[in-house]
Design a protein around this motif. Structure first.
Motif, short mmCIF file in Angstrom:
data_model
loop_
_atom_site.label_atom_id
_atom_site.label_comp_id
_atom_site.label_asym_id
_atom_site.label_seq_id
_atom_site.Cartn_x
_atom_site.Cartn_y
_atom_site.Cartn_z
N ASP A 183 0.77 -1.31 -0.25
CA ASP A 183 -0.29 0.23 -0.14
C ASP A 183 0.70 1.04 0.16
O ASP A 183 1.94 1.26 0.93
N ILE A 184 -0.13 2.55 -0.95
CA ILE A 184 1.60 3.16 -0.72
C ILE A 184 0.72 4.72 -0.65
O ILE A 184 -0.48 4.85 -1.11
N GLY A 185 0.47 5.24 0.18
CA GLY A 185 -0.07 6.21 0.75
C GLY A 185 -1.27 6.23 1.24
O GLY A 185 -2.31 7.37 0.92
N GLY A 186 -1.93 5.12 1.57
CA GLY A 186 -3.49 4.77 2.10
C GLY A 186 -4.67 4.93 1.62
O GLY A 186 -4.76 4.57 1.46
N TYR A 187 -3.54 4.47 -0.35
CA TYR A 187 -3.99 4.64 -1.75
C TYR A 187 -5.42 2.98 -0.98
O TYR A 187 -6.75 3.32 -1.01
N ARG A 188 -5.13 1.17 -0.91
CA ARG A 188 -5.49 0.42 -0.57
C ARG A 188 -6.84 1.24 0.54
O ARG A 188 -7.62 0.11 0.58
N GLU A 189 -6.72 1.19 1.50
CA GLU A 189 -7.67 2.02 2.67
C GLU A 189 -8.04 2.53 2.74
O GLU A 189 -9.25 2.11 2.75
N ARG A 190 -7.90 4.15 1.86
CA ARG A 190 -9.44 4.15 0.98
C ARG A 190 -9.85 3.94 0.13
O ARG A 190 -11.42 4.29 0.42
N ARG A 191 -8.89 2.92 -1.03
CA ARG A 191 -10.20 1.93 -2.17
C ARG A 191 -11.46 1.46 -1.06
O ARG A 191 -12.15 0.63 -1.83
N ARG A 192 -10.42 0.54 0.14
CA ARG A 192 -11.17 -0.85 0.65
C ARG A 192 -12.53 -0.18 1.49
O ARG A 192 -13.36 -0.33 0.44
N ALA A 193 -12.66 0.94 1.39
CA ALA A 193 -13.72 1.65 2.31
C ALA A 193 -14.64 2.26 1.46
O ALA A 193 -16.15 2.24 1.51
N GLU A 194 -14.12 2.81 0.50
CA GLU A 194 -14.98 3.19 -1.43
C GLU A 194 -15.17 1.75 -1.34
O GLU A 194 -16.87 1.36 -1.55
N LEU A 195 -15.21 0.52 -2.00
CA LEU A 195 -15.35 -0.99 -2.79
C LEU A 195 -16.24 -1.12 -1.54
O LEU A 195 -17.28 -1.61 -1.97
N THR A 196 -16.42 -1.02 -0.35
CA THR A 196 -17.47 -1.51 0.65
C THR A 196 -18.65 -0.85 0.28
O THR A 196 -19.70 -1.42 0.26
N LYS A 197 -18.43 0.64 0.35
CA LYS A 197 -19.74 0.91 0.64
C LYS A 197 -20.39 0.61 -0.88
O LYS A 197 -21.39 0.73 -0.86
N LEU A 198 -19.93 0.49 -1.97
CA LEU A 198 -19.87 0.69 -3.36
C LEU A 198 -20.69 -0.97 -3.31
O LEU A 198 -22.14 -1.05 -3.24
N GLY A 199 -20.49 -1.80 -3.20
CA GLY A 199 -20.95 -3.13 -2.30
C GLY A 199 -21.92 -3.25 -1.56
O GLY A 199 -23.32 -4.05 -2.09
N GLN A 200 -22.06 -2.38 -1.03
CA GLN A 200 -23.39 -2.39 0.11
C GLN A 200 -24.49 -1.68 -0.94
O GLN A 200 -25.50 -2.10 -0.81
N ASP A 201 -23.92 -0.21 -1.22
CA ASP A 201 -25.30 0.59 -2.04
C ASP A 201 -25.65 -0.71 -2.99
O ASP A 201 -26.81 -0.13 -3.21
N VAL A 202 -24.46 -1.61 -4.18
CA VAL A 202 -25.11 -1.77 -5.26
C VAL A 202 -25.77 -3.11 -4.40
O VAL A 202 -27.33 -2.98 -4.90
N ALA A 203 -25.79 -3.79 -3.29
CA ALA A 203 -26.67 -4.85 -2.75
C ALA A 203 -28.06 -4.52 -2.29
O ALA A 203 -29.72 -5.08 -2.52
N ASP A 204 -28.02 -2.95 -2.23
CA ASP A 204 -29.66 -2.54 -1.67
C ASP A 204 -30.36 -2.10 -2.70
O ASP A 204 -31.49 -2.30 -2.68
N GLU A 205 -29.53 -1.66 -3.76
CA GLU A 205 -30.21 -1.25 -5.09
C GLU A 205 -31.00 -2.69 -6.01
O GLU A 205 -31.96 -2.53 -6.81
N VAL A 206 -30.14 -4.12 -5.53
CA VAL A 206 -30.22 -5.47 -6.62
C VAL A 206 -31.05 -5.79 -5.40
O VAL A 206 -32.16 -6.55 -6.41
N LYS A 207 -31.62 -5.49 -4.29
CA LYS A 207 -32.80 -6.45 -3.58
C LYS A 207 -33.76 -5.45 -3.57
O LYS A 207 -35.15 -5.87 -4.00
N GLN A 208 -33.78 -3.43 -3.88
CA GLN A 208 -35.31 -3.14 -4.44
C GLN A 208 -35.78 -3.81 -5.61
O GLN A 208 -36.40 -4.01 -6.45
#
Length: 161
Positions: A91-116
Motif C-alpha cells: 500500500d502506498i499513501g493509504g490508497y488501498r485503505e481508502r479504496r477498500r472503504a469506497e468499494l465496501t460502500k459501493l458493494g453495500q449500495d449495489v446490494a441495496d439497489e439489487v434487493k429493491q
C-alpha cells in the motif's frame, strides 16, 4: 509439531517476506528520490508493507495501476529471495485503505439497489483486490455475486437473492 508451532513459523516467514519487500521498496524510493516511511505488518495470511509520506501519488498512479505494478515487482523480488510465491500486499499513501472503504460502500449500495429492483447488476471492471472487497460486501448484505469477463476487463455482477 503442534498447530501453534506451524502458525508461528508462518508468521516468521511472512515477517521475512515483509522485510525483504521493505528493503526492495526502500531501494526503489531511493532511486526515485522519494521520501517515505515504511511500515510492515502481518494481516491474516499475508505480509503487508505500507509506504507512508507526502507526495507519493505518482507511485499509486491512475486507479492504482502503478501501485499494482510495484506490488508485482516486489512480489517477484521476494519470490527470488525466498523461492516461495507470496501474497504480499503493498500500500502506498493509504490508497488501498481508502479504496477498500469506497468499494465496501459501493458493494453495500449495489446490494441495496439489487434487493429493491430485483434485477442483477454488473459493475465496472476492477482489479482482483477490488473485486474481492465488493464480493465480501455483497455477501455481508446477504446477496450473491460473481466475477465475469477476462482480465483486465473482469467485473462483478450482483444477483438478487
Amino acid at each position: 509439531m503442534s498447530q501453534t508451532d506451524t502458525t508461528e513459523v508462518d508468521v516468521q516467514a511472512l515477517e521475512q517476506e515483509g522485510e525483504i519487500a521493505a528493503d526492495y521498496i526502500e531501494g526503489l524510493l531511493d532511486i526515485g528520490d522519494y521520501d517515505g516511511d515504511i511500515d510492515m505488518d502481518v494481516e491474516g495470511e499475508r505480509a503487508v508493507v505500507a509506504v507512508v509520506g507526502a507526495s507519493l501519488d505518482e507511485l499509486v498512479g491512475k486507479r492504482g495501476e502503478v501501485l499494482e505494478a510495484l506490488q508485482e515487482l516486489t512480489r517477484l523480488a521476494v519470490h527470488r529471495q525466498t523461492g516461495n510465491r507470496t501474497r504480499l500486499m503493498l500500500d502506498i499513501g493509504g490508497y488501498r485503505e481508502r479504496r477498500r472503504a469506497e468499494l465496501t460502500k459501493l458493494g453495500q449500495d449495489v446490494a441495496d439497489e439489487v434487493k429493491q429492483a430485483g434485477e442483477s447488476k454488473p459493475l465496472a471492471p476492477m482489479t482482483p483486490f477490488e473485486r474481492k472487497i465488493v464480493h465480501d460486501a455483497v455477501a455481508a448484505a446477504g446477496l450473491r455475486s460473481e466475477s465475469e469477463g477476462e482480465e483486465p476487463d473482469r467485473y462483478v455482477v450482483v444477483y438478487p437473492a
